[in-house]
Design a protein around this motif. Structure first.
Motif, PDB file in Angstrom:
ATOM      1  N   THR A  43     -38.985  47.980 -18.765  1.00 32.39           N
ATOM      2  CA  THR A  43     -39.779  47.280 -19.784  1.00 32.39           C
ATOM      3  C   THR A  43     -41.020  48.077 -20.141  1.00 32.39           C
ATOM      4  O   THR A  43     -41.364  48.250 -21.320  1.00 32.39           O
ATOM      5  CB  THR A  43     -40.166  45.883 -19.274  1.00 32.39           C
ATOM      6  OG1 THR A  43     -38.974  45.130 -19.009  1.00 32.39           O
ATOM      7  CG2 THR A  43     -41.012  45.134 -20.299  1.00 32.39           C
ATOM      8  N   PHE A 102     -45.594  45.466 -27.725  1.00 33.43           N
ATOM      9  CA  PHE A 102     -44.846  44.499 -26.933  1.00 33.43           C
ATOM     10  C   PHE A 102     -43.784  43.814 -27.791  1.00 33.43           C
ATOM     11  O   PHE A 102     -42.680  43.531 -27.311  1.00 33.43           O
ATOM     12  CB  PHE A 102     -45.796  43.449 -26.344  1.00 33.43           C
ATOM     13  CG  PHE A 102     -46.611  43.957 -25.198  1.00 33.43           C
ATOM     14  CD1 PHE A 102     -46.169  43.812 -23.886  1.00 33.43           C
ATOM     15  CD2 PHE A 102     -47.822  44.601 -25.410  1.00 33.43           C
ATOM     16  CE1 PHE A 102     -46.923  44.278 -22.820  1.00 33.43           C
ATOM     17  CE2 PHE A 102     -48.577  45.078 -24.351  1.00 33.43           C
ATOM     18  CZ  PHE A 102     -48.133  44.920 -23.054  1.00 33.43           C
ATOM     19  N   THR A 103     -44.114  43.553 -29.051  1.00 29.44           N
ATOM     20  CA  THR A 103     -43.182  42.834 -29.925  1.00 29.44           C
ATOM     21  C   THR A 103     -41.921  43.658 -30.176  1.00 29.44           C
ATOM     22  O   THR A 103     -40.795  43.149 -30.045  1.00 29.44           O
ATOM     23  CB  THR A 103     -43.849  42.497 -31.263  1.00 29.44           C
ATOM     24  OG1 THR A 103     -45.005  41.689 -31.005  1.00 29.44           O
ATOM     25  CG2 THR A 103     -42.890  41.732 -32.161  1.00 29.44           C
ATOM     26  N   ALA A 147     -39.868  43.885 -27.077  1.00 31.26           N
ATOM     27  CA  ALA A 147     -39.143  42.632 -26.833  1.00 31.26           C
ATOM     28  C   ALA A 147     -37.879  42.573 -27.681  1.00 31.26           C
ATOM     29  O   ALA A 147     -36.817  42.147 -27.210  1.00 31.26           O
ATOM     30  CB  ALA A 147     -40.062  41.441 -27.137  1.00 31.26           C
ATOM     31  N   GLU A 148     -37.957  43.004 -28.937  1.00 34.90           N
ATOM     32  CA  GLU A 148     -36.780  43.000 -29.810  1.00 34.90           C
ATOM     33  C   GLU A 148     -35.706  43.950 -29.290  1.00 34.90           C
ATOM     34  O   GLU A 148     -34.513  43.628 -29.286  1.00 34.90           O
ATOM     35  CB  GLU A 148     -37.196  43.398 -31.229  1.00 34.90           C
ATOM     36  CG  GLU A 148     -38.062  42.351 -31.924  1.00 34.90           C
ATOM     37  CD  GLU A 148     -38.564  42.841 -33.276  1.00 34.90           C
ATOM     38  OE1 GLU A 148     -38.321  44.033 -33.617  1.00 34.90           O
ATOM     39  OE2 GLU A 148     -39.194  42.048 -33.996  1.00 34.90           O
ATOM     40  N   LEU A 187     -35.700  40.297 -25.233  1.00 37.74           N
ATOM     41  CA  LEU A 187     -36.526  39.424 -24.399  1.00 37.74           C
ATOM     42  C   LEU A 187     -37.625  38.827 -25.274  1.00 37.74           C
ATOM     43  O   LEU A 187     -37.892  39.296 -26.391  1.00 37.74           O
ATOM     44  CB  LEU A 187     -37.154  40.223 -23.250  1.00 37.74           C
ATOM     45  CG  LEU A 187     -36.202  40.919 -22.264  1.00 37.74           C
ATOM     46  CD1 LEU A 187     -37.005  41.796 -21.300  1.00 37.74           C
ATOM     47  CD2 LEU A 187     -35.368  39.906 -21.491  1.00 37.74           C
ATOM     48  N   SER A 188     -38.299  37.839 -24.730  1.00 36.58           N
ATOM     49  CA  SER A 188     -39.447  37.284 -25.449  1.00 36.58           C
ATOM     50  C   SER A 188     -40.656  38.188 -25.232  1.00 36.58           C
ATOM     51  O   SER A 188     -40.780  38.833 -24.178  1.00 36.58           O
ATOM     52  CB  SER A 188     -39.756  35.878 -24.940  1.00 36.58           C
ATOM     53  OG  SER A 188     -40.241  35.929 -23.613  1.00 36.58           O
ATOM     54  N   PRO A 189     -41.587  38.254 -26.182  1.00 36.20           N
ATOM     55  CA  PRO A 189     -42.802  39.062 -25.992  1.00 36.20           C
ATOM     56  C   PRO A 189     -43.593  38.616 -24.767  1.00 36.20           C
ATOM     57  O   PRO A 189     -44.204  39.446 -24.089  1.00 36.20           O
ATOM     58  CB  PRO A 189     -43.586  38.822 -27.286  1.00 36.20           C
ATOM     59  CG  PRO A 189     -42.533  38.486 -28.300  1.00 36.20           C
ATOM     60  CD  PRO A 189     -41.508  37.707 -27.552  1.00 36.20           C
ATOM     61  N   GLN A 190     -43.574  37.314 -24.492  1.00 35.71           N
ATOM     62  CA  GLN A 190     -44.303  36.810 -23.326  1.00 35.71           C
ATOM     63  C   GLN A 190     -43.726  37.371 -22.030  1.00 35.71           C
ATOM     64  O   GLN A 190     -44.470  37.731 -21.102  1.00 35.71           O
ATOM     65  CB  GLN A 190     -44.255  35.271 -23.304  1.00 35.71           C
ATOM     66  CG  GLN A 190     -45.008  34.591 -24.438  1.00 35.71           C
ATOM     67  CD  GLN A 190     -44.193  34.552 -25.734  1.00 35.71           C
ATOM     68  OE1 GLN A 190     -43.039  34.965 -25.764  1.00 35.71           O
ATOM     69  NE2 GLN A 190     -44.837  34.068 -26.797  1.00 35.71           N
ATOM     70  N   VAL A 223     -42.003  40.178 -21.708  1.00 40.39           N
ATOM     71  CA  VAL A 223     -42.307  41.613 -21.674  1.00 40.39           C
ATOM     72  C   VAL A 223     -43.722  41.828 -21.150  1.00 40.39           C
ATOM     73  O   VAL A 223     -43.965  42.680 -20.278  1.00 40.39           O
ATOM     74  CB  VAL A 223     -42.152  42.226 -23.078  1.00 40.39           C
ATOM     75  CG1 VAL A 223     -42.728  43.650 -23.106  1.00 40.39           C
ATOM     76  CG2 VAL A 223     -40.693  42.244 -23.492  1.00 40.39           C
ATOM     77  N   SER A 224     -44.668  41.068 -21.650  1.00 44.71           N
ATOM     78  CA  SER A 224     -46.052  41.178 -21.188  1.00 44.71           C
ATOM     79  C   SER A 224     -46.162  40.827 -19.709  1.00 44.71           C
ATOM     80  O   SER A 224     -46.892  41.482 -18.947  1.00 44.71           O
ATOM     81  CB  SER A 224     -46.949  40.258 -22.018  1.00 44.71           C
ATOM     82  OG  SER A 224     -48.287  40.330 -21.572  1.00 44.71           O
TER      83      SER A 224
END
Length: 303
Positions: free
Chosen positions: A9, A19-20, A23-24, A28-31, A33-34
């Motif tokens: 990641t 991050f966005t 995530a794509e 995964l969701s951006p949250q 990934v963060s």
């Protein structure tokens, strides 16, 4: 935290620049990934990224970690690709155990043909008549002859193994041809040491080994079937042997089958291996190659 997931990641975030977009790419969701990146920083005890509203900046530690992480992930991907190829293409070293006499007489052509069809497979063929421990001794596959008892191993029947009583025409002309199993008691028997009387009813009609009693003739015992077949060819007595050893001599008239109507139930030639699931391609290809190779009936039974 799965360290490899977090590492992958982080590398994706750096390569995508946000991050966005990471995530794509990772679905995964951006949250999440963060969260992975934050957990990785906490695990390492250093900050890897400086975040602003517009851009991400690698710290000195982040730049060093990124370089090593990319190397590690590339090596893992290469390793998985190689293992995947092993499962789809037959390659590597195949360790095979096989009975001595059968292998000497019948396995060399099969091995040659198999390696022509699968040139990336090296074969280590070890001959031994004892029952090897496949797992402990590091064999991928063992060829075994007999009536296999249930076990945790996987066994695939490759061919029937007929047993016949046979003797040379000269021996039978001198000592007579038995018409019933009870008539074997008056003959010299060439005994295979590992053949069990409890499994072969014909053996119950033979004089007991060890000398003495009312045996008319002495007995020869050996742990090698080739020796006994050669002795039978020389007129030494009657042998109960598999046709993969004596079939050629029977075809040529050098040996004659005795008491054919009392022929024992066939044994089997089996390919034995440890696992059915996730079977290495080299093993699967070899087992598939064995099936039907010797013919139906096997070529040594065509007499």
């Amino acid at each position: 935290m799965d360290r490899l997931d977090a590492m992958r990641t982080f590398v994706t975030v750096v390569s995508e620049g946000s991050f966005t977009r990471a995530a794509e790419r990772l679905a995964l969701s951006p949250q999440l990934v963060s969260k992975y990146v934050s957990q990785l920083e906490q695990h390492l005890g250093v900050r890897l990224l400086n975040r602003t509203t517009r851009r991400l900046h690698l710290t000195e530690a982040g730049a060093a970690y990124r370089q090593r992480a990319e190397q590690v992930l590339a090596e893992i991907d290469d390793m998985e690709s190689e293992l995947g190829a092993l499962q789809t293409q037959a390659r590597g070293r195949l360790h095979v155990s096989a009975p001595v006499s059968f292998a000497i007489r019948h396995l060399a052509p099969l091995v040659n043909d198999f390696q022509r069809a699968n040139p990336a497979v090296d074969i280590d063929l070890q001959l031994n008549d004892r029952k090897v421990d496949i797992v402990e001794e590091g064999f991928d596959i063992a060829l075994r002859i007999g009536r296999l008892r249930s076990s945790s191993l996987i066994a695939k029947r490759i061919a029937p193994v007929r047993l016949v009583l046979c003797a040379s025409p000269e021996y039978l002309a001198t000592h007579g041809t038995p018409k019933h199993p009870r008539g074997l008691a008056g003959h010299r028997f060439l005994r295979y040491r590992y053949m069990e009387e409890s499994q072969e009813p014909l053996l119950q009609w033979l004089p007991r080994s060890g000398g003495g009693g009312d045996k008319a003739l002495s007995e020869l015992t050996s742990n090698n079937g080739d020796v006994l077949v050669e002795a039978a060819l020389g007129g030494a007595g009657i042998a109960l042997q598999p046709t993969f050893l004596c079939g050629s001599a029977i075809q040529q008239g050098k040996l004659e089958v005795v008491l054919a109507e009392h022929e024992p139930e066939p044994l089997g030639l089996y390919a034995v291996y440890a696992h059915r699931q996730l079977l290495a391609s080299k093993v699967r290809h070899f087992v598939d190659f064995l099936e039907g190779y010797f013919g139906d009936p096997p070529y040594w039974d065509r007499f």
